[in-house]
Design an enzyme around this catalytic site. Structure first.
Site, short mmCIF file in Angstrom:
data_model
loop_
_atom_site.label_atom_id
_atom_site.label_comp_id
_atom_site.label_asym_id
_atom_site.label_seq_id
_atom_site.Cartn_x
_atom_site.Cartn_y
_atom_site.Cartn_z
N VAL A 82 0.14 -35.65 -41.35
CA VAL A 82 -0.07 -37.05 -41.71
C VAL A 82 1.27 -37.70 -42.01
O VAL A 82 2.06 -37.19 -42.81
CB VAL A 82 -1.01 -37.18 -42.93
CG1 VAL A 82 -1.14 -38.65 -43.34
CG2 VAL A 82 -2.37 -36.60 -42.60
N LYS A 83 1.52 -38.83 -41.36
CA LYS A 83 2.78 -39.54 -41.56
C LYS A 83 2.54 -40.72 -42.49
O LYS A 83 1.64 -41.52 -42.28
CB LYS A 83 3.33 -40.03 -40.21
CG LYS A 83 4.76 -40.56 -40.29
CD LYS A 83 5.15 -41.29 -39.01
CE LYS A 83 5.45 -40.36 -37.88
NZ LYS A 83 6.07 -41.10 -36.73
N VAL A 84 3.38 -40.80 -43.53
CA VAL A 84 3.28 -41.90 -44.50
C VAL A 84 4.64 -42.57 -44.64
O VAL A 84 5.68 -41.93 -44.45
CB VAL A 84 2.79 -41.42 -45.88
CG1 VAL A 84 1.42 -40.76 -45.78
CG2 VAL A 84 3.80 -40.47 -46.51
#
Length: 218
Positions: A82-84
Site C-alpha cells: 500500500v502506497k501512502v
C-alpha cells in the site's frame, strides 16, 4: 539493486517481466488513469503477472479513509504494497497498516527529514522523487546520498530506499553507486539501459563474419 517498473501498462509488464529483470511494480493514480481500466482490476492483474511487490496507492487525504482504502487494497493480493503520501495522515496510516502486517511504501519524499519520519513510522519503502527535484534546480541524487547515509547509521531502520521519478539510465547508475536498494523506472528507461552503439556494432561484425562461413548452429 532491485528494479521495479513504474507503470500500469500490463503489456509492458508482461514483456519486460519475461526478461527476469523486473523485481516489482509501482503504480499511482495517474498511471492507472492512463490505462482506462478499473483500478482494482488493474492491480489484480499486475499482481498475477509479477510475484514481487506491487505498490497500489490510496487516493484519500484523511487518515480514516486512507486506512480503509489501504486495507481494501491489501486484500487484492498477497504481494500488494500500500502506497501512502508523506503527510501526517499518511504516516499515521502507515503506522496502523504496519501493525496489521501490511507492507507500506511512503511516497512523495523530497527531503532527508521526511525520510527519517517515514522510517520511524515503519515504512517498508521510502520513495524519494529525484527527477522532480532536478526539475526545480535541486540535486535529486544528493537526497539519495543523504537518505542512504542516515539509514545506514541506524540499523533499526529497515526501510528500503526506492528511487523514484527516474528520468534516464544515469539516474539508475548513480543511485546504484550510492547504495540505493531499488530504482523504479518507466519501461522506456529499462529498455534504454540495454543500448550501447558499440554493442550494436560488435554484434553486426560478429554476425557478418559468421555469415561468411556458411554455417548454421541448428
Amino acid at each position: 539493486m532491485k528494479f521495479f517498473l513504474d507503470t500500469a501498462d500490463i503489456a509492458e509488464i508482461r514483456d519486460l517481466g519475461a526478461t527476469g529483470l523486473v523485481d516489482g511494480i509501482t503504480t499511482n493514480p495517474s498511471l492507472v488513469a492512463k490505462s482506462g481500466r478499473q483500478f482494482v482490476d488493474v492491480v489484480k492483474e499486475i499482481c498475477s503477472v509479477i510475484p514481487g511487490p506491487v505498490s497500489a496507492e490510496v487516493t484519500a487525504k484523511d487518515h480514516a479513509t486512507m486506512l480503509a482504502e489501504g486495507r481494501k487494497l491489501a486484500k487484492i493480493a498477497g504481494n500488494v504494497v500500500v502506497k501512502v503520501p508523506l503527510t501526517p495522515d499518511g504516516l499515521k496510516t502507515c503506522k496502523k497498516l504496519r501493525e496489521d502486517g501490511t507492507r507500506v511504501n511512503v511516497t512523495l519524499c523530497f527531503s532527508p527529514a521526511q525520510a527519517i519520519l517515514a522510517a520511524k513510522a515503519g515504512a517498508n519503502y521510502i520513495s524519494p522523487f529525484i527527477g522532480r527535484l532536478d526539475d526545480v534546480g535541486v540535486d535529486g541524487m544528493a537526497l539519495i546520498a543523504d537518505i542512504v547515509q542516515i539509514y545506514d547509521a541506524y540499523p533499526e531502520f529497515e526501510t528500503e530506499v526506492l528511487v523514484a521519478s527516474v528520468r534516464h539510465p544515469m539516474h539508475v547508475v548513480d543511485a546504484a553507486k550510492l547504495g540505493a536498494d531499488i530504482a523504479t523506472m518507466p519501461p522506456s528507461i529499462l529498455r534504454q539501459m540495454f543500448n550501447h552503439p558499440l554493442t550494436d556494432k560488435g554484434l553486426a561484425a560478429f554476425l557478418a563474419d559468421w555469415a561468411k562461413t556458411g554455417q548454421s548452429i541448428l
